[in-house]
Motif scaffolding. Sequence first.
Motif, PDB file in Angstrom:
ATOM      1  N   THR A  47      41.483  38.124  24.355  1.00  0.00           N
ATOM      2  CA  THR A  47      42.219  39.211  24.002  1.00  0.00           C
ATOM      3  C   THR A  47      43.134  39.653  25.196  1.00  0.00           C
ATOM      4  OG1 THR A  47      41.204  39.702  21.782  1.00  0.00           O
ATOM      5  CG2 THR A  47      42.556  41.310  22.923  1.00  0.00           C
ATOM      6  N   ILE A  48      44.227  39.552  25.418  1.00  0.00           N
ATOM      7  CA  ILE A  48      44.869  39.968  26.643  1.00  0.00           C
ATOM      8  C   ILE A  48      45.858  41.227  26.297  1.00  0.00           C
ATOM      9  CG2 ILE A  48      46.670  39.167  28.374  1.00  0.00           C
ATOM     10  CD1 ILE A  48      45.375  36.609  28.334  1.00  0.00           C
ATOM     11  N   GLN A  49      45.791  42.135  27.107  1.00  0.00           N
ATOM     12  CA  GLN A  49      46.411  43.414  26.665  1.00  0.00           C
ATOM     13  C   GLN A  49      46.953  44.248  27.830  1.00  0.00           C
ATOM     14  OE1 GLN A  49      44.344  46.339  24.414  1.00  0.00           O
ATOM     15  NE2 GLN A  49      42.555  44.731  24.374  1.00  0.00           N
ATOM     16  N   THR A  50      48.394  44.578  27.807  1.00  0.00           N
ATOM     17  CA  THR A  50      49.009  45.318  28.762  1.00  0.00           C
ATOM     18  C   THR A  50      48.507  46.814  28.434  1.00  0.00           C
ATOM     19  OG1 THR A  50      50.652  43.771  29.006  1.00  0.00           O
ATOM     20  CG2 THR A  50      51.011  45.961  30.045  1.00  0.00           C
ATOM     21  N   LEU A  51      47.680  47.414  29.517  1.00  0.00           N
ATOM     22  CA  LEU A  51      47.040  48.715  29.256  1.00  0.00           C
ATOM     23  C   LEU A  51      47.946  49.611  30.542  1.00  0.00           C
ATOM     24  CD1 LEU A  51      43.255  47.574  29.158  1.00  0.00           C
ATOM     25  CD2 LEU A  51      45.060  48.340  27.142  1.00  0.00           C
ATOM     26  N   PRO A  52      47.906  50.629  30.070  1.00  0.00           N
ATOM     27  CA  PRO A  52      48.167  51.879  31.115  1.00  0.00           C
ATOM     28  C   PRO A  52      47.597  51.577  32.431  1.00  0.00           C
ATOM     29  CG  PRO A  52      47.486  52.989  29.226  1.00  0.00           C
ATOM     30  CD  PRO A  52      46.996  51.825  29.004  1.00  0.00           C
ATOM     31  N   PRO A  53      47.646  52.115  33.597  1.00  0.00           N
ATOM     32  CA  PRO A  53      47.153  51.854  34.988  1.00  0.00           C
ATOM     33  C   PRO A  53      45.897  52.128  34.982  1.00  0.00           C
ATOM     34  CG  PRO A  53      49.577  52.862  35.494  1.00  0.00           C
ATOM     35  CD  PRO A  53      49.064  52.709  33.816  1.00  0.00           C
ATOM     36  N   GLN A  54      44.961  51.414  35.725  1.00  0.00           N
ATOM     37  CA  GLN A  54      43.754  51.663  35.777  1.00  0.00           C
ATOM     38  C   GLN A  54      43.210  51.832  36.994  1.00  0.00           C
ATOM     39  OE1 GLN A  54      41.419  51.208  32.576  1.00  0.00           O
ATOM     40  NE2 GLN A  54      43.606  51.402  31.719  1.00  0.00           N
ATOM     41  N   PRO A  55      42.126  52.419  37.485  1.00  0.00           N
ATOM     42  CA  PRO A  55      41.728  52.523  39.001  1.00  0.00           C
ATOM     43  C   PRO A  55      41.253  51.189  39.204  1.00  0.00           C
ATOM     44  CG  PRO A  55      40.037  53.627  37.348  1.00  0.00           C
ATOM     45  CD  PRO A  55      41.282  53.099  36.439  1.00  0.00           C
ATOM     46  N   LEU A  56      41.601  50.907  40.564  1.00  0.00           N
ATOM     47  CA  LEU A  56      41.310  49.686  41.310  1.00  0.00           C
ATOM     48  C   LEU A  56      39.847  49.994  41.907  1.00  0.00           C
ATOM     49  CD1 LEU A  56      42.519  46.818  42.238  1.00  0.00           C
ATOM     50  CD2 LEU A  56      43.298  47.920  44.245  1.00  0.00           C
ATOM     51  N   GLN A  57      38.896  48.862  41.294  1.00  0.00           N
ATOM     52  CA  GLN A  57      37.548  48.945  41.734  1.00  0.00           C
ATOM     53  C   GLN A  57      36.939  47.620  42.607  1.00  0.00           C
ATOM     54  OE1 GLN A  57      35.747  49.408  37.946  1.00  0.00           O
ATOM     55  NE2 GLN A  57      36.197  51.307  37.721  1.00  0.00           N
ATOM     56  N   ASN A  58      37.514  46.443  42.267  1.00  0.00           N
ATOM     57  CA  ASN A  58      36.860  45.453  42.941  1.00  0.00           C
ATOM     58  C   ASN A  58      38.263  44.318  42.986  1.00  0.00           C
ATOM     59  OD1 ASN A  58      35.309  43.307  44.066  1.00  0.00           O
ATOM     60  ND2 ASN A  58      34.469  42.847  42.128  1.00  0.00           N
ATOM     61  N   ALA A  59      38.891  44.610  44.106  1.00  0.00           N
ATOM     62  CA  ALA A  59      40.243  44.070  44.375  1.00  0.00           C
ATOM     63  C   ALA A  59      40.086  42.611  44.497  1.00  0.00           C
ATOM     64  CB  ALA A  59      41.061  44.600  45.369  1.00  0.00           C
ATOM     65  N   ILE A  78      44.438  42.267  36.026  1.00  0.00           N
ATOM     66  CA  ILE A  78      45.779  42.159  37.038  1.00  0.00           C
ATOM     67  C   ILE A  78      46.320  43.560  36.834  1.00  0.00           C
ATOM     68  CG2 ILE A  78      47.771  41.151  37.836  1.00  0.00           C
ATOM     69  CD1 ILE A  78      46.782  38.405  36.732  1.00  0.00           C
ATOM     70  N   HIS A  79      46.292  44.247  38.114  1.00  0.00           N
ATOM     71  CA  HIS A  79      47.118  45.416  38.214  1.00  0.00           C
ATOM     72  C   HIS A  79      48.428  45.087  38.607  1.00  0.00           C
ATOM     73  CE1 HIS A  79      43.346  47.984  38.273  1.00  0.00           C
ATOM     74  NE2 HIS A  79      42.880  47.006  38.903  1.00  0.00           N
ATOM     75  N   VAL A  80      49.542  45.836  37.872  1.00  0.00           N
ATOM     76  CA  VAL A  80      50.973  45.389  38.375  1.00  0.00           C
ATOM     77  C   VAL A  80      51.398  46.949  38.981  1.00  0.00           C
ATOM     78  CG1 VAL A  80      53.037  45.051  37.477  1.00  0.00           C
ATOM     79  CG2 VAL A  80      51.227  44.136  36.367  1.00  0.00           C
ATOM     80  N   VAL A  81      51.835  46.706  40.246  1.00  0.00           N
ATOM     81  CA  VAL A  81      52.204  47.713  40.956  1.00  0.00           C
ATOM     82  C   VAL A  81      53.716  47.550  41.522  1.00  0.00           C
ATOM     83  CG1 VAL A  81      51.872  49.118  43.180  1.00  0.00           C
ATOM     84  CG2 VAL A  81      49.837  48.194  41.729  1.00  0.00           C
ATOM     85  N   ILE A 123      56.328  37.776  33.090  1.00  0.00           N
ATOM     86  CA  ILE A 123      56.455  39.255  33.759  1.00  0.00           C
ATOM     87  C   ILE A 123      57.737  39.613  34.005  1.00  0.00           C
ATOM     88  CG2 ILE A 123      53.928  38.922  34.644  1.00  0.00           C
ATOM     89  CD1 ILE A 123      55.646  37.761  37.494  1.00  0.00           C
ATOM     90  N   ALA A 124      58.867  39.034  33.389  1.00  0.00           N
ATOM     91  CA  ALA A 124      60.181  39.527  33.424  1.00  0.00           C
ATOM     92  C   ALA A 124      60.309  41.006  33.239  1.00  0.00           C
ATOM     93  CB  ALA A 124      61.048  38.889  32.539  1.00  0.00           C
ATOM     94  N   ASP A 125      59.612  41.659  32.809  1.00  0.00           N
ATOM     95  CA  ASP A 125      59.414  43.272  32.337  1.00  0.00           C
ATOM     96  C   ASP A 125      57.930  43.423  32.780  1.00  0.00           C
ATOM     97  OD1 ASP A 125      59.270  45.632  32.227  1.00  0.00           O
ATOM     98  OD2 ASP A 125      59.575  45.660  30.009  1.00  0.00           O
ATOM     99  N   PRO A 126      57.609  43.742  34.258  1.00  0.00           N
ATOM    100  CA  PRO A 126      56.255  43.999  34.485  1.00  0.00           C
ATOM    101  C   PRO A 126      55.412  45.037  33.983  1.00  0.00           C
ATOM    102  CG  PRO A 126      57.586  43.530  36.412  1.00  0.00           C
ATOM    103  CD  PRO A 126      58.553  43.826  35.402  1.00  0.00           C
ATOM    104  N   ALA A 127      56.142  45.920  33.126  1.00  0.00           N
ATOM    105  CA  ALA A 127      55.554  47.123  32.393  1.00  0.00           C
ATOM    106  C   ALA A 127      54.745  46.594  31.206  1.00  0.00           C
ATOM    107  CB  ALA A 127      56.391  48.251  32.205  1.00  0.00           C
TER     108      ALA A 127
END
Length: 177
Positions: A47-59, A78-81, A123-127
């Motif tokens: 299950t792969i989901q696009t979620l709201p931003p999450q805190p970065l813990q273990n880059a 993966i965090h998208v920034v 990832i054409a629309d990274p959001a």
Amino acid sequence: MHLHLRIPSLLLVWLLIDGCWRPALPEPPTSGDTYRPVYAAAADIRTIQTLPPQPLQNAGKIYIKDQYLFINEVGRGIHVVDNRNPARPVPLSFVSIPGNQELAIKDSILYADNVLDLVALNIADPATVRVVKRIENAFPYSSYPLATNVRFECPDPTRGIVVRWEKATVDNPECYR
């Protein structure tokens, strides 16, 4: 003539003796880092989901594509920034990919590992990242942490699939790598 035979004979004896010697494996450490597996159900790992931003813990690894940063959260996704203004990067989303360790991007496709599978994400629309292809069982299953010379809690297959390892205090860990 005896001198000519003595030197090759000594050399041969030395090579035979040296060839029998094997260094002993190091003893497992009695202190230091220990690891505990984090499990997920087999149905949940794909299950792969696009979620709201999450805190970065273990880059983990960072990939730059156009004006975006793709930052691996080891074992999670993966965090998208948005990095159009490098002085003020804006977190856009978090793509949850259980067991993810690696990523690569070509054109508008992000390739990532998902425990056993290789997934291709648009990832054409990274959001709003979406799965476009999955190659199942592309990678071997690893039942030990990436770190070496460490003790860890032995995985229990009845609890699910190991998606990542976390440092933890483990009483008498039986496994060593």
